[in-house]
Design an enzyme around this catalytic site. Structure first.
Site, mmCIF file in Angstrom:
data_model
loop_
_atom_site.group_PDB
_atom_site.id
_atom_site.type_symbol
_atom_site.label_atom_id
_atom_site.label_comp_id
_atom_site.label_asym_id
_atom_site.label_seq_id
_atom_site.Cartn_x
_atom_site.Cartn_y
_atom_site.Cartn_z
ATOM 1 N N LYS A 35 -4.700 -0.797 3.765
ATOM 2 C CA LYS A 35 -3.497 -1.406 4.008
ATOM 3 C C LYS A 35 -2.197 -0.083 4.644
ATOM 4 O O LYS A 35 -1.440 -0.458 6.155
ATOM 5 C CB LYS A 35 -2.594 -1.197 2.409
ATOM 6 C CG LYS A 35 -3.044 -2.739 1.658
ATOM 7 C CD LYS A 35 -2.570 -2.569 0.234
ATOM 8 C CE LYS A 35 -3.363 -4.080 -0.192
ATOM 9 N NZ LYS A 35 -3.361 -4.042 -2.215
ATOM 10 N N GLN B 281 -0.249 -0.902 -6.649
ATOM 11 C CA GLN B 281 -1.509 -1.153 -6.620
ATOM 12 C C GLN B 281 -1.470 -1.811 -7.677
ATOM 13 O O GLN B 281 -1.959 -0.572 -8.737
ATOM 14 C CB GLN B 281 -2.410 0.042 -6.058
ATOM 15 C CG GLN B 281 -3.725 -0.863 -5.494
ATOM 16 C CD GLN B 281 -3.653 -1.800 -5.169
ATOM 17 O OE1 GLN B 281 -3.493 -2.005 -3.469
ATOM 18 N NE2 GLN B 281 -4.485 -2.877 -5.055
ATOM 19 N N ASP C 113 5.220 -7.354 -2.434
ATOM 20 C CA ASP C 113 3.583 -8.255 -3.070
ATOM 21 C C ASP C 113 4.775 -9.954 -3.358
ATOM 22 O O ASP C 113 3.440 -11.149 -3.978
ATOM 23 C CB ASP C 113 3.259 -7.773 -4.534
ATOM 24 C CG ASP C 113 2.119 -6.879 -3.602
ATOM 25 O OD1 ASP C 113 1.418 -7.730 -2.913
ATOM 26 O OD2 ASP C 113 1.542 -5.706 -4.667
#
Ligand code: NAP
Length: 305
Positions: free
Chosen positions: A49, A93, A116
């Protein structure tokens, strides 16, 4: 021969389209990634990422926190990132260690920095069909279906799996595209029969090769979200991957049986190389979109703005 729906050209197009948008901004978009502990898979995802941000000109910072962190300490970090004007998107994460209250941490991320698309406010916007950051993997699948001009409107779509990050948002996004949507899960009866009625089947359950020929209507489009590492030679051979196993000692297969899908489907995403590349591309897309919103109306955003 079925059509192979490779993710690479879709990813390339998504990223290419972001470049002029990033150039148009008065400062680079900013993404903060929070990684707790040293899970090797999570570390690899985070590195990819950060690299994707670097390649595109998105500012990024990663916060690598020991696994002993408390929920309260993580909430303090999230609050700081919520107020940081350089940061447009925050990604925590998953998975977090068991002792951490995952829900509290995810809900602490400001809805307008939710890279997200997991925040309940943004899930609510998805339900209502209003624009907001979308969960990256299903949003990438919609982009893939559009790229390959696979029709969705009026088609029978079956989503296998009902997780908050893939199955449920996938079903809602397909509904928004006017598909007729059914969701299957571990309590569904006659799951093969339900899946066989699908023109478009999306498998997201985390069970290697679970979707066999019995699940697939001839000519159906099959999207395989699963990522399952196989470390047993016989199992790899049953999936037609003996040679690759002999070379690498492991193989990655999806939730769809790789041999059966080639025999039955009209089009399918391979694993690896199908859905995988799209998730990070959509994370970049969410981050750019959040930056555009923050820069267009700096007073209406969270925290220090
Ligand atoms: P998850 O949270 O574990 O959810 C799995 C879902 O599958 C649950 O809804 C579960 O049903 C259902 N399920 C499990 N076993 C089943 C069975 N035998 N029959 C019917 N339904 C069953 O998984 P997830 O996070 O959605 O991920 C699914 C897969 O996608 C995993 O392999 C994951 O690694 C992969 N993934 C890939 C990407 C990517 O970028 N390509 C991104 C995210 C996830 P219940 O709700 O009834 O328990």
């Amino acid at each position: 021969m079925p059509q192979i729906l490779s993710g690479a050209p879709v990813q390339a197009r998504i990223l290419e389209n972001l470049k002029p948008r990033i150039k148009n901004l008065s400062r680079p978009p900013g993404l903060a990634v929070v990684l707790v502990g040293q899970d090797p898979a999570s570390s690899i995802y985070v590195r990819s990422k950060i690299k994707a941000c670097h390649d595109l000109g998105i500012f990024s910072e990663s916060h690598e926190i020991p696994a002993t962190v408390t929920t309260e300490e993580l909430l303090v970090l999230v609050d700081k990132l919520n107020k940081d004007p350089k940061i447009d998107g925050i990604l925590v994460q998953m998975p977090l260690p068991k002792h951490v209250d995952t829900r509290r941490v995810l809900e602490a991320v400001a809805a307008d920095k939710d890279a997200d698309g997991f925040h309940p406010t943004n899930v609510g916007y998805l339900v209502a069909g209003r624009p907001a950051p979308r969960s990256c993997t299903p949003a990438g699948i919609i982009e893939l279906l559009k790229f390959y001009e696979i029709p969705m409107a009026g088609r029978n779509a079956v989503v296998l799996g009902r997780s908050d990050i893939v199955g449920k948002p996938m079903a809602l996004m397909l509904l928004q595209e006017n598909a007729t949507v059914t969701i299957c899960h571990s309590r569904t009866e006659d799951i093969e029969g339900v899946c066989r009625r699908a023109d478009l089947l999306v498998a997201a359950i985390g069970r290697p090769g679970f979707v066999t020929a019995d699940f697939i209507a001839p000519g159906a489009t099959v999207i395989d979200v699963g990522i399952n590492r196989i470390t047993d030679a016989a199992q790899a051979a049953a999936f037609g991957r003996a040679e690759e196993f002999a070379a690498k000692g492991k193989v990655v297969v999806g939730d769809v049986h790789p041999v059966d899908v080639q025999r039955c489907a009209g089009a399918y995403t391979p694993v690896p190389g199908g859905v995988g590349p799209l998730t990070i591309a959509m994370l970049m897309s969410n981050t750019v979109e959040l930056a555009e919103k923050h820069l267009a109306s700096p007073d209406q955003t969270t925290g220090a703005r």
